[in-house]
Enzyme design. Structure first.
Site, PDB file in Angstrom:
ATOM      1  N   ASP B 425       0.867  -1.163   0.000  1.00  0.00           N
ATOM      2  CA  ASP B 425       0.000   0.000   0.000  1.00  0.00           C
ATOM      3  C   ASP B 425       0.916   1.228   0.000  1.00  0.00           C
ATOM      4  O   ASP B 425       2.096   1.118   0.293  1.00  0.00           O
ATOM      5  CB  ASP B 425      -0.848  -0.071   1.268  1.00  0.00           C
ATOM      6  CG  ASP B 425      -1.650   1.168   1.481  1.00  0.00           C
ATOM      7  OD1 ASP B 425      -2.237   1.639   0.499  1.00  0.00           O
ATOM      8  OD2 ASP B 425      -1.705   1.660   2.616  1.00  0.00           O
ATOM      9  N   LYS B 426       0.387   2.382  -0.338  1.00  0.00           N
ATOM     10  CA  LYS B 426       1.254   3.549  -0.331  1.00  0.00           C
ATOM     11  C   LYS B 426       1.064   4.388   0.933  1.00  0.00           C
ATOM     12  O   LYS B 426       1.949   4.469   1.765  1.00  0.00           O
ATOM     13  CB  LYS B 426       1.011   4.417  -1.569  1.00  0.00           C
ATOM     14  CG  LYS B 426       1.988   5.561  -1.681  1.00  0.00           C
ATOM     15  CD  LYS B 426       1.636   6.507  -2.784  1.00  0.00           C
ATOM     16  CE  LYS B 426       0.493   7.428  -2.412  1.00  0.00           C
ATOM     17  NZ  LYS B 426       0.818   8.418  -1.413  1.00  0.00           N
ATOM     18  N   THR B 427      -0.146   4.955   1.066  1.00  0.00           N
ATOM     19  CA  THR B 427      -0.367   5.888   2.156  1.00  0.00           C
ATOM     20  C   THR B 427      -0.316   5.146   3.479  1.00  0.00           C
ATOM     21  O   THR B 427      -1.005   4.154   3.661  1.00  0.00           O
ATOM     22  CB  THR B 427      -1.730   6.569   2.006  1.00  0.00           C
ATOM     23  OG1 THR B 427      -1.868   6.937   0.647  1.00  0.00           O
ATOM     24  CG2 THR B 427      -1.825   7.771   2.883  1.00  0.00           C
ATOM     25  N   ARG B 662       1.085  16.871  -2.525  1.00  0.00           N
ATOM     26  CA  ARG B 662      -0.361  16.908  -2.743  1.00  0.00           C
ATOM     27  C   ARG B 662      -0.780  18.356  -2.946  1.00  0.00           C
ATOM     28  O   ARG B 662      -0.411  19.224  -2.172  1.00  0.00           O
ATOM     29  CB  ARG B 662      -1.098  16.357  -1.526  1.00  0.00           C
ATOM     30  CG  ARG B 662      -1.113  14.873  -1.465  1.00  0.00           C
ATOM     31  CD  ARG B 662      -1.305  14.434  -0.054  1.00  0.00           C
ATOM     32  NE  ARG B 662      -2.704  14.473   0.352  1.00  0.00           N
ATOM     33  CZ  ARG B 662      -3.385  13.384   0.657  1.00  0.00           C
ATOM     34  NH1 ARG B 662      -2.826  12.197   0.581  1.00  0.00           N
ATOM     35  NH2 ARG B 662      -4.632  13.452   1.053  1.00  0.00           N
ATOM     36  N   GLY B 744      -4.584   3.876  -3.651  1.00  0.00           N
ATOM     37  CA  GLY B 744      -5.821   4.524  -4.019  1.00  0.00           C
ATOM     38  C   GLY B 744      -5.588   5.914  -4.587  1.00  0.00           C
ATOM     39  O   GLY B 744      -6.504   6.568  -5.055  1.00  0.00           O
ATOM     40  N   LYS B 849      -7.424  -4.451  -4.872  1.00  0.00           N
ATOM     41  CA  LYS B 849      -6.155  -4.800  -4.244  1.00  0.00           C
ATOM     42  C   LYS B 849      -6.132  -6.302  -3.979  1.00  0.00           C
ATOM     43  O   LYS B 849      -5.140  -6.983  -4.255  1.00  0.00           O
ATOM     44  CB  LYS B 849      -5.982  -4.047  -2.920  1.00  0.00           C
ATOM     45  CG  LYS B 849      -5.622  -2.596  -3.089  1.00  0.00           C
ATOM     46  CD  LYS B 849      -5.317  -1.973  -1.741  1.00  0.00           C
ATOM     47  CE  LYS B 849      -4.953  -0.510  -1.898  1.00  0.00           C
ATOM     48  NZ  LYS B 849      -4.559   0.109  -0.646  1.00  0.00           N
ATOM     49  N   ASP B 869      -1.665  -0.645   5.908  1.00  0.00           N
ATOM     50  CA  ASP B 869      -1.951  -0.155   7.258  1.00  0.00           C
ATOM     51  C   ASP B 869      -3.421   0.104   7.503  1.00  0.00           C
ATOM     52  O   ASP B 869      -3.848   0.191   8.630  1.00  0.00           O
ATOM     53  CB  ASP B 869      -1.178   1.131   7.501  1.00  0.00           C
ATOM     54  CG  ASP B 869      -1.736   2.256   6.677  1.00  0.00           C
ATOM     55  OD1 ASP B 869      -2.074   2.008   5.510  1.00  0.00           O
ATOM     56  OD2 ASP B 869      -1.869   3.376   7.189  1.00  0.00           O
TER      57      ASP B 869
END
Lengths: 351, 1221
Positions: B425-427, B662, B744, B849, B869
C-alpha cells in the site's frame, strides 16, 4: 514526533496521543538470548578438519579392527551339526515319527576333533536354526509374575494356550517353558575320562536372583495332552533350573545359540571328544538344524570376525576418503573463503 | 475537558450543510412501518430491569472472543486436535492397541499421544487465556451508568452494562456498546466520532441526536426518563439502522446518524448521553468480526505431501509384512509345533487371509514410527519460539510509537523466507500520512524553498550517481577509489529539528515574518492567507498553558493549512454560530487585530465534489465565496478574468506533483449582496425541504454558486515518506524481491512516490495503461479492446527489447484494472507485469487490491506478501500468502487481519531477510531431520519383523519406543529449529542475495528431502544389519552368554540414539551452550533411563531388568558396536557435505569461511566489494539506478572519450535544489 513544539498541533484526527509519554513498557528487553546473539561456536568443515576427521577414524578404527580380529582368532570353536546324523535316514515324516516315538532309542554318539588347544572354560552351546523363538505369539506366552512369586501361581492369563492342564494351572506356564529344549550332552575324552559339564551359572545372575523364584516349584508341568519339550524336576525351584532360565531368554533371531554348560578343563590339540547325546528335541517337523558348539571365549566374546572386519573396512574407507580429499585438494585446491565461488561471481549474469 | 481548554459552545449543525442539517421540527418523518422477523428488538430505555428476564432478555455487554470456555475446552480442543490426519491415525492406533492385534502395550501407544495432544492443547489453553485476559481488559473498562431512578451516574465496568441502560460517555472514550445518541454537550445534539477501529477512516463523522431528546442534557434529567425503542435485530451492517423511538406517546423514526457504534471513539465533544441498544456480541462491530482465513506455509503444504509419501511407504511395508505373515501362517506355522495354531484368533492357518488382514492393522500400528508423532507438536513449539524471537527483536522496535514487531500467527514464520513478490500500500505504509505545508504558489509566483523528500532523495541520488560515476571514471583511469557507499541517507540540510513545527515545513523569507507585505501581489497574498484561515470546518481549542490554539480538523491537510495560516500571521482563534474570528498580524511587531467574518454558508467537502467553499462577509460588508479544491475542478470553474495566473499556477502544480506533493487550488469570488440573498433564499428553501431530492437540490445550488471563480494560487502539502523506505526497498530489491505498489491515489502522486522510492527512475520505460477520459462514453467492449491492444503492444515492446539492462515500469489505473482483471485478459496482464521491473496500480479499490494479490498469487504460484496499514488493505492482507500490517498510526483493522505486524515499513527488511531466512532454513532442516530420524528408527522395526516370521514382534521394549520421539531425540531438533543460524543477522542484511535460497526453495526441494530419506534408509540398514551380524549367535561376553532379544534391542536402540544425535550435530552449524547441552542431554538421558528402568522390580522392567549394568556395560563389544554403527551411519553424510562444501560451496558456506578466517577484517576491500555485489539482478532500488547511470556513462565514454559532462546526467526531477547539491 516533535515534542518540542507544544505551540502547534494540527490535532489531526489520525494522531490521538501525540504528546503522550513514550510507551516504553513494550520495548523488548535486551539480552543476548532474545536477540539471538548468544556466543556460539561455529565449526566449519575446512579441508583440514575433514581430512583430520577421516584420519582420526582411520587411526582409531584400524587398531580396534586388528585387535578384534586377533581376539577372534584366539577363539577355538567346534561346531557339529547332529540333527540328521543322529536319526535313522528317511523322509521327514519318518524322522518326526522317530523323534516323537517315546520308545525309540534316541541316544547318539558323536566324536569331535579338537584342532587347536582349548583353554578352559570351554562353553557348550546348542544352536537351533529356523526356530522362531521371536515369534510374537511365542514371546508373549509366559507369565513373569508366576515365575517370580509362588503366590501368583494362577496368574496364567498371558500364557495362552499353555496356561492350564487338567483344570489346574501349569507352573511354569506358557509356550516358551512348554517347548523347553531337552537334548542332553555328555562328553568324554579319548581315554574315556569324563568331561564334567558345569551347568551352574550359565544364566544371568539377576534372572536367578530376582526373576525366577526360589520358592516356585514346577507343578503340573507337561501334564497336558500334548507334550512339548523337556520336563522339569519338580523338587528343584525354578531359580535353580538354569536350563529353563536360559531358554526363557528368548532369542532375537530364528538362528540362535544358547548356553548349555561349561567344561572347566583344558583340552589339548588333537584330542577327540566323544559326545553322547540324547536326541529328543523335535526340529524335524520344521526342518530346523541342531548343532552342538564347543567354544572358548576371548575378552570380546565368541568367535566374531565380523566386528574386526567391519572396523577395518570402515577404517579403510575413511583412509580412502581422507586420501581422496587430500589428492583433490592438492590437484584442485579451493582457496577457503574465496569470493569467486560466491554465486554472484560464478554466474556473472546474476549481476 | 480537564486540560484547561476553553471551547465555545456552538451549534455545530450550522457548519455542515449536507451532512447534518436538521429538518425543521414540523416536518418529522413518519415512523418506520416495520414488523415481522428481523425487527423484533424492543428496548425499554432506562429500565434495564425489564431486560433481565424473558422475553426481553438480551445478551449482556460481556464479550468473549475466546475459542473455548471451561466446559467446552475439552471437547472442542480435542476435536480440533483430531482433525489432523496424523493425530487421528495415532488415535486409531491407540484405540486398537487395546485389542490383541496390537504389537505394543496400550500405554506405549497412548502415552505419547496424550503427551503430544496435551502439549498442543496446553498451547491452545494458553492462547485462549491470553485472549480471555484481553477480553477482560475490555470488559473491565469503566463507563458512567445511570443507576435506578436517582439521576446519578456511577462508574461501572463495561461488562455490567445491560440493554436499556443510560450511559454517559466522555471525550476520547470509546463507546461501550451500540448506543442510541440522546444528547451531547453541544446544545444542538451533535457529536463527533472517530470510526478508525471500524473502517480505518481517520476523518471524524458527525452524529446527531433526535430533537426530542435534546432536553436530556444533564444527569438529573434522566431521573424519570422512560422511552421504548423498537428496532431491527442485531446485524453486521455498519451503515444502516432502522428503528422507532417512542417517547411521550409519540413515535420518532431513527436512522444511522443517531447510533453510536461500539469501539468508535467520541472526539471533539465533551460528553454524550446514550441508551444501550445492542450490547456485547449483538453490537455491530462484534457482528462484523470475521475470522481471518487460516493460512498455511508452502513448507507445511509440502510437508503434508511428504506425510502422504510416508503413509504410502507405511502401507506398502505393512502390506508386505501382512502378506508375509499370511504365507508364514498358512504354510509354515503348521510345522512349528512349539507355536500351536490358534483356531479362533489371529494365527489360524486355515484362514490365512483373515490372519493376514488382521495383521495389516498390527503392522500399521507397528510401523507408525515412520510417521513422527511429535512432528506437529515440535514444529508448533519451534514456531512459537521463533515468533517470540521476532517479537523480541529490538531492531524491529519502533521508539517513536513504542511498538515492537508482532508475529500474530506463528505458523507462517518460514514463509517469510520464501517471499517472491511484495504488494504494498502507499499511504501510511510507504508514506506517513502526515501532512506538512511545504510550498505554495500565489498569483503565479512560487514560494517555499525547502525541498520535498522526493527532491532530496533525487538530489542525494544524483550526488551519489555522480560520485559513483567519478569512481568509475577514476577506476578506468587505473586508480582504485573508494567503494560506492550505498547507505547514504538523504538528510534535510540546514534544518534544525528544534524549531520544526508539526504540519509546517515552509521556508521562504519572502512570506514569513510579515515580509509578504513587500511582495508585488500583496493583495492576492492576503486573500490567499484568508482563504487558508477561513475556508475550513475546524474548531480551535485554546491551550491555556501556551496561549496558542490547537485545531481539531477533519483531515490532516486542513490542520496543516491552519498551522500555516497561523505561522503566516493569520491565527484562526474563534468560531461562533455565525462567525469566524482571525487574529491578523500584518507586521510582526504589532499587536494582532482580531477580525471577525460573518459566516454565511458552508458548502462542505465530499469526495464527489472534490471542493469546499465558505461564504463569508467581512467587516466591510463584502460577501466572498472562498473555495479550495482539486486543481482540475477549480480550473474548470474559473471565470474568464479569473484565469490570469492559470498558466503559471498550472506549471507550478505540475512541478509540485513531480516533487511528490499533494496539491489544492484556491479561488474566490466576490458576490453582490442581492445576488447572494436571492441564492440564499433558494438555498434555505432547499435546506428545509423534505424528500429524497433534497440533497441533489442542495448540490445543484452549490454548483450554481461555485462558478466564475478567480484563481488565487495553489498549495503543496507533503505526504512524508516513512523513515528508511527507499533504503529498505533497495535492499529488498537486491534480495530479489519484486515490489508492486497498489494505491488509491491518483496516477501522478503514485508516480512521484515511485520516483521517491526508486521504484521508478529516469531511463526506465514507463508503460502506462489507462483508459482515456473521452473513452468513458464508449461501450465497455471498445474500452476492453483498447486495453487489450495496449497490453499486447506493450508485451511486444518488452519482448523485442534487446538491451539486457532495459527496465520497464507498468503503471495502470483502477478503471483499467477492472477490465484487465477479467478472466480473459488477466493472464496477459500478469505476464506483462512480470516482465516489468516495477508495477504501480493507482486508484484501486480495496477489492481490486485483493484481486490483484490473488492474481499474482495464483498466476505466478509464488509466495506473495501484502503490506498495508488501513482498513482498505484488509482484503489484500487476507488474500496474500503473508499479510503484514503496519501498527501504529492508523486504525487496528489491518493489524487485526495481518499475520505479522510491524511499526514501520523499513522493518520489513529485517523481518524477511533475517528472520524469514533463518526461519525458513530452520524449519526446512528440522523437518528433513525429523523424517530422517523416524525412517532410520522405524525401518529397523520392519527388518526385524521380517526375521520374526512377520509376526509383529518388536525388538525394542515398549518404553524405548515411547521415549524415542518424545524425549530422546526431540530436544536437539527443537534446538535446531529455534537457534540454528547459518550466518549472523548482520551478514544476512549485508548479503541480501542469500535470501534467494528461500524463494528458490533450496533447502526443502524433493531432491533434498529424498536425500534425507535415503540417508534414513541407509542408517536403518546399518543399525540393523551390523548389530544383527555381530550379535545373532556368538557369545557377546567373555563369560559365554549369548545375546537375547532384550540385549539386541537395547544395543540397537543405543546405536539409533547415538546415530541420530551425531547426525544432528553434523547438521547444525551454530552451537551455543544450549545445543551442546541438549545433544549431550539426549544421550545421557537414555543411559539414565536405562539404568533407572533396569533398577525397577522385574515385574515392571521385564527383560530389561538390570540389563545395562549387568549385561551390557561390562561387554566391550557393546561399546565397540556403538562406535562402529554411529560412525558408519554418519560417514556418507559427512563425506557428502565435505564434498559439497569443497567443490560446490553455497554462498553461506563461503561467507562462513570468510568470517571464520577473519578475511573480512584483513581484506576490507574484498569484503566491501562482495557486499556491494551480493544482490540479485534487479532493476529497481537506487543501487540499480546507480548501475544504470554508470552503464550510461561508460557507454558515453566509449562513444566519445572527449569530454565528460555531468550535465549529461539528468536526475528524474530536475529542480534547482537537486542540481545545486
Amino acid at each position: 514526533m516533535n515534542a518540542n513544539a507544544p505551540s502547534s498541533s494540527s490535532g489531526g484526527a489520525g494522531s490521538p496521543d501525540v504528546n503522550a509519554p513514550r510507551r516504553n513498557s513494550k520495548r523488548p528487553k535486551y539480552s543476548r538470548f532474545t536477540q539471538q546473539e548468544l556466543p556460539a561456536c561455529k565449526p566449519i568443515l575446512t579441508p583440514k578438519w575433514v581430512i583430520s576427521a577421516f584420519m582420526l577414524v582411520t587411526v582409531v578404527f584400524i587398531p580396534i579392527g586388528l585387535v578384534s580380529l586377533f581376539a577372534s582368532r584366539d577363539v577355538v570353536e567346534i561346531v557339529d551339526r547332529y540333527d540328521n546324523a543322529c536319526i535313522p535316514p528317511g523322509t521327514k515324516s519318518q524322522k518326526v515319527q522317530h523323534i516323537q516315538d517315546a520308545r525309540s532309542n534316541k541316544t547318539c554318539v558323536r566324536s569331535l576333533t579338537v584342532t587347536k588347544r582349548m583353554k578352559q572354560p570351554i562353553y557348550v552351546y546348542y544352536q537351533l536354526d529356523n526356530y522362531y523363538q521371536n515369534h510374537r505369539r511365542y514371546v508373549k506366552s509366559r507369565s513373569d509374575q508366576q515365575l517370580r512369586n509362588r503366590g501368583d501361581e494362577n496368574d496364567t492369563s498371558s500364557c495362552d494356550p499353555e496356561n492350564e492342564a487338567n483344570g489346574m494351572s501349569i507352573v511354569p506356564c506358557g509356550l516358551i517353558a512348554w517347548s523347553l529344549f531337552n537334548d542332553t550332552f555328555s562328553f568324554s575324552t579319548r581315554n574315556n575320562s569324563q568331561l564334567n559339564v558345569n551347568k551352574r551359572e550359565i544364566s544371568w545372575k539377576s534372572d536367578r536372583d530376582e526373576k525366577f523364584g526360589s520358592d516356585v516349584f514346577p507343578k503340573n508341568f507337561q501334564n497336558g495332552s500334548l507334550i512339548g519339550g523337556g520336563r522339569l524336576n519338580e523338587s528343584i525351584p525354578l531359580s535353580q533350573q538354569e536350563d529353563l532360565i536360559v531358554w526363557m531368554r528368548t532369542a532375537a533371531l530364528p538362528t540362535f545359540r544358547k548356553l548349555y554348560g561349561k567344561i572347566e578343563v583344558d583340552i589339548e590339540e588333537g584330542e577327540t571328544i566323544n559326545v553322547v547325546l540324547e536326541n529328543r528335541y523335535n526340529t524335524y517337523s520344521f526342518s530346523g538344524k541342531k548343532k552342538l558348539v564347543l567354544s572358548t571365549t576371548s575378552w570380546l566374546g565368541g568367535k566374531n570376525n565380523f566386528i574386526g572386519i567391519a572396523y577395518l573396512s570402515v577404517g579403510g574407507l575413511c583412509f580412502l576418503l581422507a586420501s581422496t580429499f587430500t589428492i583433490i585438494y592438492l590437484v584442485k585446491p579451493r582457496h577457503l573463503g574465496d569470493p569467486t565461488y560466491l554465486s554472484w561471481n560464478r554466474n556473472p549474469g546474476g549481476h | 475537558m480537564a486540560g484547561g481548554r476553553i471551547r465555545a459552545r456552538l451549534k455545530r449543525s450550522s457548519l455542515y450543510t449536507f451532512g447534518c442539517i436538521r429538518p425543521p421540527r414540523e416536518t418529522i418523518d413518519e415512523p418506520h412501518q416495520f414488523q415481522g422477523p428481523g425487527y423484533s428488538r424492543h428496548v425499554c430505555c432506562n429500565q434495564p430491569g425489564i431486560h433481565r428476564k424473558k422475553p426481553l432478555k438480551y445478551c449482556t455487554n460481556y464479550i468473549s472472543t475466546t475459542k473455548y470456555n471451561v466446559i467446552t475446552f475439552l471437547p472442542k480442543a480435542l476435536f480440533e486436535q483430531f482433525r489432523r490426519v496424523a493425530n487421528l491415525y495415532f488415535l486409531l492406533a491407540a484405540a486398537l492397541s487395546l485389542t490383541p492385534v496390537s504389537p505394543f502395550s496400550p500405554y506405549s501407544m497412548i502415552a505419547p499421544l496424550v503427551f503430544v495432544v496435551g502439549l498442543s492443547m496446553a498451547k491452545e489453553a494458553v492462547e485462549n487465556w491470553h485472549r480471555f485476559m484481553q477480553d477482560m481488559n475490555v470488559n473491565m473498562r469503566k463507563v458512567l451508568v445511570h443507576t435506578g431512578d436517582a439521576g446519578v451516574f456511577v462508574r461501572k465496568p463495561w461488562m455490567k452494562l445491560e440493554v436499556g441502560d443510560v450511559v454517559k460517555v466522555e471525550k476520547d472514550q470509546f463507546f461501550p456498546a451500540d448506543l442510541l445518541f440522546l444528547s451531547s454537550s453541544y446544545e444542538d445534539g451533535i457529536c463527533y466520532v472517530e470510526t478508525m477501529n471500524l473502517d480505518g477512516e481517520t476523518n471524524l463523522k458527525v452524529k446527531r441526536s433526535l430533537e426530542v431528546t435534546l432536553p436530556l442534557d444533564d444527569d438529573a434529567s434522566f431521573k424519570d426518563f422512560k422511552a421504548t425503542i423498537k428496532c431491527e435485530d442485531p446485524n453486521p451492517n455498519l451503515y444502516t439502522f432502522v428503528g422507532n423511538f417512542e417517547y411521550d406517546r409519540q413515535m420518532y423514526p431513527l436512522d444511522p446518524s443517531q447510533i453510536l457504534l461500539r469501539d468508535s471513539k467520541l472526539r471533539n465533544t465533551g460528553h454524550v448521553y446514550g441508551v444501550v441498544i445492542f450490547s456485547g456480541h449483538d453490537s455491530k462491530v462484534m457482528q462484523n468480526a470475521t475470522k481471518s482465513p487460516s493460512k498455511r506455509s508452502t513448507v507445511e503444504k509440502q510437508m503434508d505431501k511428504l506425510i502422504y509419501v510416508l503413509f504410502t511407504l507405511l502401507v506398502l511395508i505393512s502390506l508386505i509384512s501382512s502378506i508375509g505373515f499370511a504365507i508364514k501362517t498358512r504354510y509354515q506355522m503348521p510345522n512349528w509345533w512349539y507355536i500351536p495354531p490358534d483356531h479362533q484368533g489371529l494365527y489360524n492357518p486355515h484362514r490365512a487371509a483373515l490372519s493376514g488382514f488382521s495383521h495389516l492393522i498390527t503392522a500399521l500400528i507397528l510401523y507408525g514410527y515412520l510417521i513422527p508423532i511429535s512432528l506437529y507438536v515440535s514444529i508448533e513449539l519451534v514456531k512459537v519460539l521463533q515468533a517470540l524471537f521476532i517479537n523480541q527483536d529490538i531492531h524491529m522496535y519502533d521508539e517513536e510509537t513504542g511498538t515492537p514487531a508482532q508475529a500474530r500467527t506463528s505458523n507462517l514464520n518460514e514463509e517469510l523466507g520464501m517471499v517472491d513478490t511484495i504488494l504494498s500500500d502507499k499511504t501510511g505504509t510507504l508514506t506517513c500520512n502526515q501532512m506538512d505545508f511545504l510550498k505554495c504558489s500565489i498569483a503565479g509566483i512560487p514560494y517555499g524553498t525547502r525541498s520535498s523528500e522526493v527532491e532530496l532523495a533525487a538530489a542525494s541520488q544524483m550526488a551519489m550517481d555522480l560520485d559513483g560515476h567519478n569512481h568509475e571514471f577514476s577506476r578506468t583511469g587505473a586508480q582504485s577509489g573508494p567503494e560506492i557507499e550505498l547507505e547514504v541517507v538523504p538528510t534535510p540540510k540546514g534544518v534544525s529539528s528544534q524549531n520544526r513545527i508539526k504540519g509546517f515545513s515552509f521556508e521562504d523569507n519572502r512570506l514569513m515574518n510579515g515580509n509578504w507585505a513587500r511582495e508585488p501581489n500583496k493583495d492576492i497574498i492576503l486573500l490567499f492567507f484568508r482563504i487558508l484561515a477561513l475556508c475550513h470546518t475546524a474548531i480551535p481549542e485554546l491551550n491555556e498553558e501556551t496561549g496558542t490554539f490547537n485545531y481539531e480538523a477533519e483531515s490532516p491537510d486542513e490542520g496543516a493549512f491552519l498551522v500555516a495560516a497561523r505561522e503566516f500571521g493569520f491565527e484562526y482563534c474563534k468560531r461562533t454560530q455565525s462567525s469566524i474570528s482571525v487574529r491578523e498580524r500584518h507586521i510582526p511587531s504589532h499587536e494582532p487585530i482580531e477580525r471577525e467574518y460573518k459566516l454565511l454558508n458552508i458548502l462542505d467537502f465530499t469526495s464527489k465534489r472534490k471542493r469546499m467553499s465558505v461564504i463569508v462577509q467581512d467587516d466591510t460588508g463584502q460577501i466572498l465565496l472562498l473555495c479550495k479544491g482539486a486543481d482540475s475542478i477549480i480550473f474548470e470553474r474559473l471565470s474568464k478574468n479569473g484565469r490570469q495566473f492559470e498558466d503559471a499556477t498550472k506549471k507550478h502544480l505540475n512541478e509540485y506533483a513531480e516533487a511528490g506533493l499533494r496539491t489544492l487550488a484556491f479561488a474566490y469570488r466576490k458576490l453582490e449582496t442581492s445576488e447572494y440573498s436571492s441564492w440564499n433564499d433558494e438555498f434555505m428553501k432547499a435546506k428545509t425541504s423534505i424528500g429524497g431530492d433534497r440533497d441533489s437540490m442542495l448540490e445543484h445550488l452549490s454548483d450554481i454558486m461555485e462558478k466564475d471563480l478567480v484563481l488565487v494560487g495553489a498549495t503543496a502539502v507533503e505526504d512524508k515518506l516513512q523513515q528508511g523506505v527507499p533504503q529498505c526497498i533497495d535492499k529488498l530489491a537486491q534480495a530479489g524481491l519484486k515490489i508492486w505498489v497498489l494505491t488509491g491515489d491518483k496516477i501522478e502522486t503514485a508516480i512521484n512516490i515511485g520516483f521517491a522510492c526508486s521504484l521508478l527512475r529516469q531511463g526506465m520505460k514507463q508503460i502506462c495503461i489507462t483508459t482515456n477520459g473521452d473513452m468513458v462514453t464508449h461501450a465497455s467492449e471498445v474500452i476492453k479492446e483498447n486495453i487489450l491492444m495496449q497490453i499486447t503492444n506493450a508485451s511486444q515492446m518488452v519482448n523485442l527489447e534487446k538491451d539486457p539492462h532495459a527496465a520497464f515500469a507498468l503503471i495502470i489505473d483502477g478503471k483499467t484494472l477492472t477490465y484487465a482483471l477479467e478472466d480473459d485478459m488477466k493472464h496477459l496482464f500478469l505476464n506483462l507485469a512480470i516482465d516489468c521491473a516495477s508495477v504501480i496500480c493507482c486508484r484501486v479499490s480495496p477489492k481490486q487490491k485483493a484481486l490483484v494479490t490473488r492474481l499474482v498469487k495464483e498466476g505466478t504460484g509464488k509466495t506473495t506478501l501484502a503490506i498495508g496499514d488501513g482498513a482498505n488493505d484488509v482484503g489484500m492482507i487476507q488474500e496474500a500468502d503473508i499479510g503484514v500490517g503496519i501498527s501504529g498510526v492508523e486504525g487496528m483493522q489491518a493489524v487485526m487481519a495481518s499475520d505479522f505486524a510491524i511499526a514501520q515499513f523499513r522493518f520489513l527488511e529485517r523481518l524477511l531477510v533475517v528472520h524469514g531466512h533463518w526461519c525458513y532454513k530452520r524449519i526446512a532442516q528440522m523437518i528433513c531431520y525429523f523424517f530422517y530420524k523416524n525412517i532410520a528408527f522405524g525401518l529397523t522395526l520392519f527388518y526385524f519383523e521380517a526375521f520374526t516370521g512377520f509376526s509383529g514382534q518388536s525388538v525394542y521394549d515398549d518404553w524405548y519406543m515411547l521415549l524415542f520421539n518424545v524425549v530422546l531425540t526431540s530436544l536437539p531438533v527443537i534446538a535446531l529449529g529455534v537457534f540454528e543460524q547459518d550466518v549472523s543477522s548482520e551478514i544476512c542484511l549485508q548479503f541480501p542475495a542469500l535470501y534467494q535460497q528461500g524463494p528458490r526453495n533450496l533447502f526443502f526441494d524433493w531432491y533434498r528431502i529424498f536425500g534425507w530419506m535415503g540417508n534414513g534408509l541407509y542408517c536403518s540398514l546399518i543399525v540393523f544389519f551390523l548389530n544383527i551380524i555381530i550379535f545373532y549367535d556368538q557369545a557377546f561376553r567373555s563369560n559365554g552368554q549369548t545375546a537375547d532379544m532384550a540385549v539386541v534391542g537395547t544395543v540397537m536402540f543405543t546405536c539409533v540414539i547415538y546415530s541420530v544425535n551425531c547426525q544432528i550435530a553434523l547438521t547444525m552449524s551454530h552451537f551455543t551452550w544450549i545445543q551442546h547441552f541438549l545433544i549431550g542431554f539426549s544421550i545421557v538421558t537414555w543411559y539414565i533411563f536405562l539404568i533407572l528402568y533396569g533398577m525397577l522390580s522385574p515385574g515392571l522392567s521385564g527383560n530389561v531388568y538390570q540389563i545395562f549394568l549387568e549385561a551390557l556395560s561390562p561387554a566391550p563389544i557393546y561399546w565397540l558396536s556403538i562406535l562402529l554403527v554411529a560412525v558408519a551411519c554418519n560417514l556418507p553424510y559427512l563425506a557428502h557435505i565435505s564434498f559439497q562444501r569443497s567443490f560446490n560451496p553455497m554462498d553461506h558456506h563461503v561467507i562462513q569461511e570468510i568470517k571464520y578466517y577473519k578475511k573480512d577484517v584483513e581484506d576490507r576491500h574484498m569484503w566491501r566489494r562482495e557486499k556491494s555485489k551480493a544482490r540479485q539482478e534487479t532493476k529497481i532500488g537506487f543501487s540499480a539506478r546507480v548501475d544504470a547511470k554508470i552503464r550510461h556513462l561508460k557507454f558515453k565514454l566509449q562513444k566519445k572519450t572527449s569530454v565528460f559532462s555531468p550535465r549529461a546526467v539528468s536526475a528524474p526531477t530536475t529542480t534547482p535544489t537537486a542540481t545545486a547539491s
